[in-house]
Design an enzyme around this catalytic site. Structure first.
Site, mmCIF file in Angstrom:
data_model
loop_
_atom_site.group_PDB
_atom_site.id
_atom_site.type_symbol
_atom_site.label_atom_id
_atom_site.label_comp_id
_atom_site.label_asym_id
_atom_site.label_seq_id
_atom_site.Cartn_x
_atom_site.Cartn_y
_atom_site.Cartn_z
ATOM 1 N N ASP A 123 0.538 -1.028 0.076
ATOM 2 C CA ASP A 123 0.424 -0.044 -0.099
ATOM 3 C C ASP A 123 0.995 1.354 0.383
ATOM 4 O OD1 ASP A 123 -2.666 1.269 0.696
ATOM 5 O OD2 ASP A 123 -1.600 1.831 2.504
ATOM 6 N N GLU A 176 1.238 0.168 -5.214
ATOM 7 C CA GLU A 176 1.008 1.768 -5.730
ATOM 8 C C GLU A 176 2.314 1.667 -5.788
ATOM 9 O OE1 GLU A 176 -3.591 2.462 -3.407
ATOM 10 O OE2 GLU A 176 -1.807 2.369 -2.169
#
Length: 694
Positions: free
Chosen positions: A410, A439
């Protein structure tokens, strides 16, 4: 401490350097002499002032070449008898101190034996440490000894299996409690860490049931939340919202179709990406139905989430049930990707990191404030050696002990390139099939852009994959709250035809095609159905469903690694709530009635998944192979013709027509078999995908 009553501050600022601040209102901030008292042996020695400067509130005194034994506690005494404890917390900024106190051992945390338990914790700036153990409602506190490399150690005699414990750490006058950042388990809501006997958890994680992942592009990733997957009222799971629910076999919908684990196996996905399963903060583990959260609010990276287990106060429950879930998924041929959030903590001050080594674990701005590139109040400082070691140690634990087969990072742009590459190196050395993706956004953290593990630095992260937001926006259209009305190529925006040609071929962005995670829906933002309800509402329900199905098909057939959000294949909706991170279960949970309603469409997606798995041409892993065997042609800026060739398999060539327009095109090639889609009167109709092979 009441700050307005502070008259003296005494702190080590380097290995042999002390700084003392005297309040200007106290003797005008003047003291001709200072002494150092060793509280261990009560020696009192004068220390010579080497420097001094005066500012508005304090007079600063400096003392060089002061010999300190960090196993002792000291006081600084001024000429008038005022005393203050010498603190070490400022030493986190001293490179020599940190180098001297780096610890590379693999034995941090508690280690149980039937006759004793050992404890090791890294807290180099602490003055004193104790471990407090609770057994049968009785609490016993034991002094820990400072040893080399900033480690405090204790060996406690007795049988403390499944007992709770906390560390008591002193940096000044009083002790504060801290959890063990290396514990395997904890009590409900992180009140304490728990000692467990790892020999009781020798669960076969069934890696031998898994087919080796020869190429990363062989992966088909399916994202789900442990809670969401079985929590809906129409789920027949006996373990709703639990680890046990994910691995429950034999579940059916009310019309007798497969559900749960059996459904995943039938669908044909290779990897199940689980949203956070480590311990997160804002769900009450004793009353999980009262509050909802996705889990991107880390409390403990080192233990599984208690609301997902049967008994969050039993130290074994969360560990055993998490490990059994992964083992069961492996036994059915599904690899597990763990969603990790090594970019911030939910509460800095409550975290074991800050309590054990204040100021060390979190990235700072030049003015001393916390960096906030995560937009959650803080950023983990992954470039610090003991922070990087922690991330590596936990990565090894989740892979080797629990059996995880990949990590989804993340906000990976908060973390530095070296750390991410080291995680991959460590994990892939253990298992060549291990995958890492994340990400890759450029987050505004206090880290130079060239050091960030973001997609713009893909050439420095050749083994790491990234969520391809260019693919998402080009194919689907706007995903954010204010751009949902915007269409993409497959949803009807023909201005994106040329751009779509590039993203489908997998050559648009990264150094390697296997760095591209192709997706149109994930847990973030509106679901595709809810987005199309805004952008394509004029086409009615039938038109919206057709557009979404086409999006899923193109995600599965484009070059790169396909990623599907749970329920995307049967038109999941969240009632148009675009950020449902803390919305109730009725919004977030998976409605299994849709499994029955859209059974035929699901069967089509199964066929497409099988088509991808059976034919290498949809899974090329190098640019050279794609350039040699793949061609995407723009047909009158209204349709794409996607041609793929391969040397092996039942078919040697595919032609896929992607026509999102309202126009009809003549079909010329007669010697191809139609595998999907309708050819009416030798024409390719509007808003359709046709797959041909020979």
């Amino acid at each position: 401490m009441e700050k307005s009553a502070v008259r003296m501050i005494a702190q080590m600022v380097a290995l042999k350097k002390i700084e003392v601040l005297l309040l200007k209102k106290y003797y005008d901030g003047n003291s001709p002499r200072f002494y150092l008292r060793d509280l261990t042996n009560n020696d009192l020695t004068e220390i010579k002032i080497s420097g001094k400067y005066v500012e508005s509130q304090f007079t600063h005194y400096y003392f060089d070449d002061v010999e300190i034994d960090f196993c002792h506690v000291y006081q600084v005494v001024d000429a008038y008898g005022l005393t203050e404890t010498l603190q070490y917390t400022k030493l986190i900024s001293d490179h020599d101190f940190l180098k001297q106190n780096y610890y590379d051992g693999d034995d941090l945390g508690s280690h149980y034996r039937s006759g004793y338990t050992t404890f090791k914790v890294w807290a180099p700036t602490a003055l004193q440490m104790k471990v407090s153990i609770t057994k049968y409602d009785n609490t016993y506190t034991y002094e820990m000894q400072r040893v080399d490399n900033g480690i405090f150690y204790a060996k406690v005699t007795g049988d403390f299996d499944n007992c709770q414990y906390v560390y008591l750490v002193r940096h000044h006058e009083s002790f504060c409690q801290a959890l063990d950042p290396y514990a395997y388990s904890s009590s409900a809501n992180g009140r304490s860490s728990i000692i467990i006997d790892l020999n009781k958890i020798n669960i076969d994680i069934k890696r031998d049931c898994l087919t080796p992942l020869v190429k990363k592009t062989d992966a088909i990733i399916y994202e789900a939340s442990v809670r969401d997957y079985t929590m809906y009222e129409n789920s027949l799971s006996l373990h709703k919202g639990k680890f046990k629910g994910i691995c429950e076999e034999g579940l059916k919908t009310k019309y007798g179709n497969s559900a749960g684990l059996d459904y995943l196996v039938e669908l044909g996905i290779t990897h199940l990406q689980l949203m956070p399963i480590y311990d997160f903060a804002t769900v009450d583990e004793n009353n999980p139905e009262l509050l909802y959260n996705w889990g991107y609010d880390p409390a403990q990276y080192n233990v599984p989430e208690g609301s997902y287990c049967s008994d969050p106060d039993d130290g074994y429950s969360r560990v055993v049930e998490c490990k059994e879930m992964i083992s069961k998924l492996h036994s059915r041929g599904i690899r597990v990707v763990m969603d990790v959030v090594y970019n911030h903590m939910y509460d800095v001050n409550a975290s074991a990191f800050e309590r054990l080594v204040p100021g060390y674990y979190f990235r700072k701005n030049s003015d001393g404030t916390l960096s906030n590139g995560s937009w959650c109040g803080n950023d983990l400082n992954s470039r610090e050696h003991m922070v990087r070691k922690y991330i590596l140690d936990m990565s090894k634990r989740w892979q080797q002990f629990y059996g995880v087969d990949g990590f989804r990072f993340d906000l990976m742009g908060i973390i530095d390139i070296t750390t991410i590459n080291k995680v991959y190196e460590t994990c892939s050395n253990y298992d060549k099939s291990f995958i890492i993706y994340g990400e890759g956004w450029n987050m505004p953290t206090n880290l130079p852009d060239e050091k960030k593990a973001m997609q713009d630095n893909h050439a420095k992260l050749l083994n790491i994959s990234f969520f391809n937001d260019e693919f998402r926006e080009t194919i689907k259209g706007g995903s954010g709250d204010f751009v949902l009305v915007n269409k993409g190529f497959v949803t009807g925006n023909l201005y994106e035809t040329e751009h779509a040609k590039n993203v489908i071929s997998g050559l648009n962005r990264y150094s390697r095609p296997d760095q591209s995670i192709n997706y149109v829906e994930c847990h973030d933002n509106a679901t595709v159905f809810d987005k199309l309800y805004i952008s394509n509402v004029e086409e009615g329900l039938k038109g919206i469903l057709n557009r979404q199905k086409n999006l899923t098909i193109m995600t599965l057939l484009s070059q790169g690694i396909p990623f599907i959000h749970a329920g995307q294949e049967f038109y999941r909706t969240k009632d148009r709530i675009y950020n449902s991170y803390n919305s109730p279960d009725m919004i977030n949970s998976l409605n299994w009635d849709f499994r029955d309603i859209y059974k035929d469409d699901i069967d089509d997606i199964k066929k497409i998944i099988k088509l991808r798995k059976d034919n290498e041409c949809f899974r090329y892993d190098t640019r050279e192979k794609i350039e040699k065997n793949v061609l995407v042609e723009n047909i009158d800026y209204k349709m794409l013709k996607y041609t793929l060739k391969q040397d092996s398999g039942e078919y040697k060539e595919f032609k896929i027509y992607i026509n999102p327009s309202n126009f009809t095109f003549d079909y010329q090639e007669k010697d191809y078999q139609c595998l999907y889609g309708n050819l009416v009167d030798d024409q390719i109709g509007p808003k359709t995908i046709v797959i041909l092979a020979k």
